[in-house]
Design a protein around this motif. Structure first.
Motif, PDB file in Angstrom:
ATOM      1  N   HIS A   1      24.840 -44.455  10.380  1.00 35.17           N
ATOM      2  CA  HIS A   1      25.810 -45.106  11.358  1.00 35.17           C
ATOM      3  C   HIS A   1      24.731 -46.383  11.443  1.00 35.17           C
ATOM      4  O   HIS A   1      23.692 -45.534  12.287  1.00 35.17           O
ATOM      5  N   ILE A   2      25.042 -47.307  11.051  1.00 30.77           N
ATOM      6  CA  ILE A   2      23.630 -48.617  11.541  1.00 30.77           C
ATOM      7  C   ILE A   2      24.708 -49.172  13.231  1.00 30.77           C
ATOM      8  O   ILE A   2      26.013 -49.963  13.444  1.00 30.77           O
ATOM      9  N   ARG A   3      23.687 -48.951  14.010  1.00 30.76           N
ATOM     10  CA  ARG A   3      23.990 -49.507  15.686  1.00 30.76           C
ATOM     11  C   ARG A   3      23.548 -51.044  15.696  1.00 30.76           C
ATOM     12  O   ARG A   3      22.570 -51.337  15.164  1.00 30.76           O
ATOM     13  N   GLU A   4      24.176 -51.222  16.784  1.00 33.60           N
ATOM     14  CA  GLU A   4      23.657 -53.220  17.356  1.00 33.60           C
ATOM     15  C   GLU A   4      23.197 -53.111  18.314  1.00 33.60           C
ATOM     16  O   GLU A   4      21.855 -54.236  18.284  1.00 33.60           O
ATOM     17  N   ASN A   5      22.917 -51.861  18.889  1.00 33.84           N
ATOM     18  CA  ASN A   5      21.922 -51.588  19.718  1.00 33.84           C
ATOM     19  C   ASN A   5      20.693 -51.380  19.789  1.00 33.84           C
ATOM     20  O   ASN A   5      20.021 -50.901  18.669  1.00 33.84           O
ATOM     21  N   PRO A   6      19.453 -52.655  19.417  1.00 31.74           N
ATOM     22  CA  PRO A   6      18.020 -52.642  19.093  1.00 31.74           C
ATOM     23  C   PRO A   6      17.448 -51.622  19.806  1.00 31.74           C
ATOM     24  O   PRO A   6      16.498 -51.833  20.087  1.00 31.74           O
ATOM     25  N   ASP A   7      17.855 -51.292  21.324  1.00 31.80           N
ATOM     26  CA  ASP A   7      16.990 -50.560  22.118  1.00 31.80           C
ATOM     27  C   ASP A   7      17.006 -48.821  21.456  1.00 31.80           C
ATOM     28  O   ASP A   7      16.412 -48.176  22.052  1.00 31.80           O
ATOM     29  N   GLU A   8      17.869 -48.168  20.913  1.00 31.60           N
ATOM     30  CA  GLU A   8      18.556 -46.753  20.487  1.00 31.60           C
ATOM     31  C   GLU A   8      18.053 -47.140  19.031  1.00 31.60           C
ATOM     32  O   GLU A   8      19.061 -47.706  17.649  1.00 31.60           O
ATOM     33  N   ARG A   9      16.622 -47.122  19.285  1.00 29.50           N
ATOM     34  CA  ARG A   9      16.015 -47.134  17.413  1.00 29.50           C
ATOM     35  C   ARG A   9      17.186 -46.224  16.231  1.00 29.50           C
ATOM     36  O   ARG A   9      17.468 -46.941  15.485  1.00 29.50           O
ATOM     37  N   THR A  10      16.250 -44.717  16.267  1.00 34.92           N
ATOM     38  CA  THR A  10      17.058 -43.946  15.476  1.00 34.92           C
ATOM     39  C   THR A  10      17.237 -42.220  15.994  1.00 34.92           C
ATOM     40  O   THR A  10      15.954 -41.751  16.571  1.00 34.92           O
ATOM     41  N   TRP A  11      18.131 -41.738  16.259  1.00 25.97           N
ATOM     42  CA  TRP A  11      18.225 -40.144  16.670  1.00 25.97           C
ATOM     43  C   TRP A  11      19.161 -40.115  15.585  1.00 25.97           C
ATOM     44  O   TRP A  11      20.483 -40.284  14.706  1.00 25.97           O
ATOM     45  N   ALA A  12      19.187 -38.317  15.451  1.00 23.94           N
ATOM     46  CA  ALA A  12      20.368 -37.873  14.652  1.00 23.94           C
ATOM     47  C   ALA A  12      20.508 -36.834  15.769  1.00 23.94           C
ATOM     48  O   ALA A  12      21.049 -36.651  16.698  1.00 23.94           O
ATOM     49  N   GLY A  13      21.914 -36.556  14.918  1.00 25.80           N
ATOM     50  CA  GLY A  13      22.859 -36.058  15.384  1.00 25.80           C
ATOM     51  C   GLY A  13      23.598 -34.436  14.904  1.00 25.80           C
ATOM     52  O   GLY A  13      23.788 -35.510  13.301  1.00 25.80           O
ATOM     53  N   HIS A  14      23.971 -33.513  15.048  1.00 25.38           N
ATOM     54  CA  HIS A  14      24.011 -31.813  13.873  1.00 25.38           C
ATOM     55  C   HIS A  14      25.364 -31.650  14.387  1.00 25.38           C
ATOM     56  O   HIS A  14      25.664 -32.100  15.906  1.00 25.38           O
ATOM     57  N   TYR A  15      26.159 -31.801  13.498  1.00 23.58           N
ATOM     58  CA  TYR A  15      27.930 -31.036  13.405  1.00 23.58           C
ATOM     59  C   TYR A  15      28.172 -29.690  12.541  1.00 23.58           C
ATOM     60  O   TYR A  15      26.925 -29.465  11.789  1.00 23.58           O
ATOM     61  N   ASP A  16      28.892 -29.846  12.722  1.00 24.66           N
ATOM     62  CA  ASP A  16      29.327 -28.120  11.553  1.00 24.66           C
ATOM     63  C   ASP A  16      29.199 -28.640  10.348  1.00 24.66           C
ATOM     64  O   ASP A  16      28.878 -27.440  10.241  1.00 24.66           O
ATOM     65  N   ASP A  17      29.579 -29.526  10.052  1.00 23.97           N
ATOM     66  CA  ASP A  17      29.108 -29.817   8.423  1.00 23.97           C
ATOM     67  C   ASP A  17      29.255 -31.037   7.822  1.00 23.97           C
ATOM     68  O   ASP A  17      28.859 -31.331   6.633  1.00 23.97           O
ATOM     69  N   HIS A  18      28.159 -31.708   9.142  1.00 21.74           N
ATOM     70  CA  HIS A  18      27.729 -32.493   8.771  1.00 21.74           C
ATOM     71  C   HIS A  18      26.117 -32.961   9.819  1.00 21.74           C
ATOM     72  O   HIS A  18      26.656 -32.565  10.168  1.00 21.74           O
ATOM     73  N   HIS A  19      25.441 -33.909   9.147  1.00 21.65           N
ATOM     74  CA  HIS A  19      23.991 -34.524   9.539  1.00 21.65           C
ATOM     75  C   HIS A  19      24.609 -36.444   9.794  1.00 21.65           C
ATOM     76  O   HIS A  19      25.509 -37.004   9.971  1.00 21.65           O
ATOM     77  N   VAL A  20      24.680 -36.253  11.374  1.00 23.12           N
ATOM     78  CA  VAL A  20      24.692 -38.021  11.464  1.00 23.12           C
ATOM     79  C   VAL A  20      23.522 -39.026  11.664  1.00 23.12           C
ATOM     80  O   VAL A  20      23.032 -38.745  12.684  1.00 23.12           O
ATOM     81  N   LEU A  21      23.322 -40.163  10.449  1.00 26.37           N
ATOM     82  CA  LEU A  21      21.184 -40.645  11.223  1.00 26.37           C
ATOM     83  C   LEU A  21      22.104 -41.771  11.447  1.00 26.37           C
ATOM     84  O   LEU A  21      22.809 -42.854  10.786  1.00 26.37           O
ATOM     85  N   ASN A  22      21.586 -42.314  13.052  1.00 30.26           N
ATOM     86  CA  ASN A  22      21.965 -42.971  13.723  1.00 30.26           C
ATOM     87  C   ASN A  22      20.868 -44.361  14.347  1.00 30.26           C
ATOM     88  O   ASN A  22      20.125 -43.849  13.550  1.00 30.26           O
ATOM     89  N   ILE A  23      21.144 -45.347  13.514  1.00 29.57           N
ATOM     90  CA  ILE A  23      19.630 -46.153  13.391  1.00 29.57           C
ATOM     91  C   ILE A  23      19.949 -47.331  13.817  1.00 29.57           C
ATOM     92  O   ILE A  23      21.582 -48.264  13.835  1.00 29.57           O
TER      93      ILE A  23
END
Length: 254
Positions: free
Chosen positions: A34-56
């Motif tokens: 997931h590519i986000r607009e907020n430049p202050d939140e560089r990257t973080w990972a989310g973990h769910y039951d059936d997938h991961h999310v890479l927020n950047i």
């Protein structure tokens, strides 16, 4: 490894990171980027039951570090899938054990989480740096540390009064210890590298922090600790940091 870029932005850095990662490792669960607009939140990972999310952030996704940042987050995902203690321990429990009977400022409590994140990052980057080059990481850590040193708070006319927020000297010193430890674990810098001078400057700006002791603590993290050892190490590191701060008034952390 299944990868899907779900937001507008370049896919190439993430596909490239996947190809590098797959030379040695694989993830069981699919990854959504997931590519986000907020430049202050560089990257973080989310973990769910059936997938991961890479927020950047969009800024990070289009930077020269995009592939390396993605590779770093894939490594966090692997640690999480393998139930590494550093990634699955309850921070609420760690903080309760470390801070019971202590009252700390909110900023110090935030720093406690940062120290725990440093431990997570070291274990993630033990994977990252086993498959990827170190040159960009060295330059990145050097740049970040230099920027933090240049952004130190400015004292006002009254001793202790800050006119600018700046980077917190105590946390900058711990960050310096983390940077040295990470690079030393992978023989990524020579003894005369400029980052050692920057770390020395950070230590002088925060004499209450024993940078060498924190460096040794981080560099000596066991590759495969059990849950008890990992919890004990985090509790001790957080107590050491909190005890180094001056007595302050603020919301009780426990």
């Amino acid at each position: 490894m299944e990868l899907r870029v779900t937001s507008g932005g370049p896919a190439e850095p993430f596909l490239g990171a996947r190809d590098v990662f797959e030379t040695e490792h694989d993830l069981e669960q699919p990854v959504e980027v997931h590519i986000r607009e907020n430049p202050d939140e560089r990257t973080w990972a989310g973990h769910y039951d059936d997938h991961h999310v890479l927020n950047i952030s969009q800024q990070a996704a289009t930077s020269a570090m995009a592939r390396e940042l993605a590779l770093h987050e894939f490594s966090h995902m692997l640690r999480h899938e393998r139930d590494h203690p550093s990634h699955v321990l309850s921070m609420d429990e760690v903080l309760f054990l470390a801070l019971t009977g202590r009252s700390v400022e909110r900023r110090v409590l935030t720093h406690c989480y940062q120290i725990a994140n440093h431990v997570k990052d070291i274990y993630a980057d033990d994977i990252t740096l086993s498959v990827g080059p170190t040159d960009k990481l060295v330059a990145f850590l050097e740049s970040e540390l230099a920027a933090a040193l240049a952004d130190q708070p400015v004292a006002g006319p009254t001793v202790g009064q800050r006119l600018t927020a700046g980077a917190d000297p105590s946390m900058t010193a711990v960050n310096a210890a983390f940077a040295l430890a990470l690079l030393e674990r992978h023989d990524a810098v020579a003894d005369d590298h400029r980052i050692y001078d920057l770390a020395h400057a950070a230590a002088e700006d925060a004499p209450e922090i024993d940078v060498e002791a924190f460096r040794e603590r981080f560099v000596d993290l066991a590759a495969d600790p059990d849950e008890s050892d990992c919890r004990r190490g985090l509790v001790d590191a957080i107590r050491t940091y909190v005890d180094a701060q001056e007595t302050t008034t603020g919301p009780a952390a426990d």
